[in-house]
Scaffold this motif. Structure first.
Motif, PDB file in Angstrom:
ATOM      1  N   ILE A  47     -45.312 -24.883  -9.349  1.00 47.87           N
ATOM      2  CA  ILE A  47     -45.388 -23.420  -9.427  1.00 47.87           C
ATOM      3  C   ILE A  47     -44.222 -22.866 -10.228  1.00 47.87           C
ATOM      4  CG2 ILE A  47     -45.223 -21.301  -8.061  1.00 47.87           C
ATOM      5  CD1 ILE A  47     -46.811 -22.800  -5.865  1.00 47.87           C
ATOM      6  N   LEU A  74     -46.497 -29.385  -5.611  1.00 46.83           N
ATOM      7  CA  LEU A  74     -46.985 -28.034  -5.888  1.00 46.83           C
ATOM      8  C   LEU A  74     -45.849 -27.025  -5.953  1.00 46.83           C
ATOM      9  CD1 LEU A  74     -50.241 -27.915  -3.725  1.00 46.83           C
ATOM     10  CD2 LEU A  74     -50.095 -27.768  -6.220  1.00 46.83           C
ATOM     11  N   ARG A  75     -44.843 -27.170  -5.093  1.00 45.93           N
ATOM     12  CA  ARG A  75     -43.693 -26.264  -5.156  1.00 45.93           C
ATOM     13  C   ARG A  75     -43.002 -26.354  -6.516  1.00 45.93           C
ATOM     14  NH1 ARG A  75     -42.043 -27.571   0.380  1.00 45.93           N
ATOM     15  NH2 ARG A  75     -40.526 -29.013  -0.505  1.00 45.93           N
ATOM     16  N   ALA A 122     -52.070 -26.294 -11.671  1.00 48.27           N
ATOM     17  CA  ALA A 122     -52.300 -26.616 -10.262  1.00 48.27           C
ATOM     18  C   ALA A 122     -53.604 -27.391 -10.089  1.00 48.27           C
ATOM     19  CB  ALA A 122     -52.334 -25.331  -9.441  1.00 48.27           C
ATOM     20  N   PRO A 128     -50.714 -21.377 -14.971  1.00 44.85           N
ATOM     21  CA  PRO A 128     -50.402 -21.832 -13.601  1.00 44.85           C
ATOM     22  C   PRO A 128     -51.608 -22.395 -12.861  1.00 44.85           C
ATOM     23  CG  PRO A 128     -49.351 -19.719 -14.051  1.00 44.85           C
ATOM     24  CD  PRO A 128     -50.283 -19.981 -15.188  1.00 44.85           C
TER      25      PRO A 128
END
Length: 399
Positions: free
Chosen positions: A78, A74-75, A117, A113
């Motif tokens: 993003i 996820l980091r 995600a 985004p």
């Protein structure tokens, strides 16, 4: 599978209602924007779905480690997703888009985004086998999206649809994050050695496949085709995708069976023939039903702007019937591990779709786009069946 069918049904109904509520030109612009955002979302996800699925499904990796891997994914996502969004917006501004076109493209670019995600979180939940949650969550989210977006479109037209869609997409991430519970405590250097390379290969394959899937709408946009005609064509493609989703359930069931037959040539060939015949027969029935439904909607529900919808659906159902002939072959390729060959076929057919599609679209508009899709489907069938026959010949004969 039941959840997937239910989702597709709700999505199909929602699209039909939105097509009824919006002018054909605005509906066309929305579908074109969705084609571009599909590619942008793949770029925004950075191919991270592949390594997350690979390692978080590994029974040797415990739950805390899986959550930390998700946090790392996820980091990275993003950062990549915001870069993809910025690039998308830059292209929109640089292209000189104005008015409705600029508004729609900008609204859909801002979804990237959250959509990226969502795709990663869904794959993670699949990897840890939260199937019941996935079924209920996806049906619930799809139903909520249907009610909110259709109501907003009815009350406020296109602006209402755009705002509601953006809000729903962003809000959908929240329950998935709560269920996945990612951990952000692990350092980047602690990921498996091939984590990044797996993401790179996945990204390449998915971008090629997605461009090929939406090349027709993109080319119609590039040549400046009449938006009302594009509205008819884009609505007709919904029938193709809905039919493909139903038949895709067969692929999901067949794929692991072929994996179990990698040492039994006769059994492999028998299963391939049996599954293919049944899917082709079912494809003809589904195609016939789709044409009838399209005609009924055209005559009794949609506006005159969608005149000719059933004829366009009939053309795309020819593509679907050809797809039905090789869909099980594609599942067999995955089942026996012919991944590189699949990527090569995707690259060839996507290149062919643009090479043959652009002049056909330029000369014949939406009908050229439909004809190009049929030709691409035929080429794909030839290549897939050729690879499957060759790979099947290498399977040892069961004693």
């Amino acid at each position: 599978m039941i959840a997937n069918i239910a989702q597709q049904g709700v999505a199909f109904l929602g699209t039909i209602l939105i097509a009824r509520l919006l002018p054909a030109e605005e509906f066309a612009q929305v579908r074109i924007a969705m084609a571009y955002v599909a590619v942008a979302t793949i770029l925004g996800a950075g191919g991270l779905t592949a390594p997350i699925l690979r390692y978080c499904a590994d029974p040797l990796i415990d739950a805390p480690q899986r959550r930390r891997l998700l946090g790392i994914g996820l980091r990275r996502l993003i950062a990549i997703a915001f870069l993809a969004t910025g690039a998308f917006l830059g292209i929109v501004i640089g292209s000189g888009s104005q008015g409705t076109e600029f508004m729609v493209l900008t609204a859909y670019a801002l979804q990237v985004p959250a959509l990226a995600a969502t795709s990663l979180l869904l794959v993670y939940l699949q990897a840890i086998q939260r199937f019941k949650f996935l079924a209920y969550a996806q049906i619930g989210l799809r139903t909520a999206s249907f009610l909110i977006t259709v109501t907003a479109c009815y009350l406020h037209g296109l602006p209402g649809l755009l705002i509601a869609t953006l809000g729903v997409v962003a809000a959908s991430v929240v329950p998935l994050l709560h269920a996945a519970r990612p951990s952000f405590r692990q350092l980047e250097g602690d990921v498996p050695g091939d984590f990044t390379s797996l993401a790179g290969y996945s990204l390449l394959g998915m971008v090629i496949t997605t461009i090929g899937q939406y090349a027709d709408l993109m080319m119609l946009d590039w040549v400046g085709a009449e938006r009302s005609d594009v509205g008819v064509y884009s609505l007709a493609t919904i029938f193709f995708f809905a039919a493909s989703a139903l038949a895709g359930a067969v692929q999901s069931v067949a794929t692991p069976q072929f994996t179990g037959l990698i040492r039994d040539r006769a059994g492999f060939r028998s299963s391939l023939l049996r599954w293919s015949v049944w899917l082709m027969a079912g494809g003809i029935v589904v195609a016939t039903g789709a044409i009838i439904v399209a005609w009924l909607l055209e005559v009794f529900f949609l506006s005159e702007a969608y005149s000719g919808l059933s004829m366009m659906v009939a053309l795309l159902m020819l593509r679907f019937c050809i797809w039905s002939a090789y869909a099980v072959g594609g599942a067999a390729m995955v089942g026996i591990g012919a991944i590189k060959q699949g990527m090569a076929i995707a690259f060839i057919t996507t290149s062919f779709a643009i090479f043959i599609g652009y002049p056909l679209v330029l000369w014949y508009g939406v009908w050229g786009a439909g004809i190009a899709q049929v030709l691409v489907a035929f080429l794909t069938a030839v290549l897939v069946l050729r690879v499957v026959v060759r790979e099947a010949a290498n399977i040892p004969i069961s004693e």
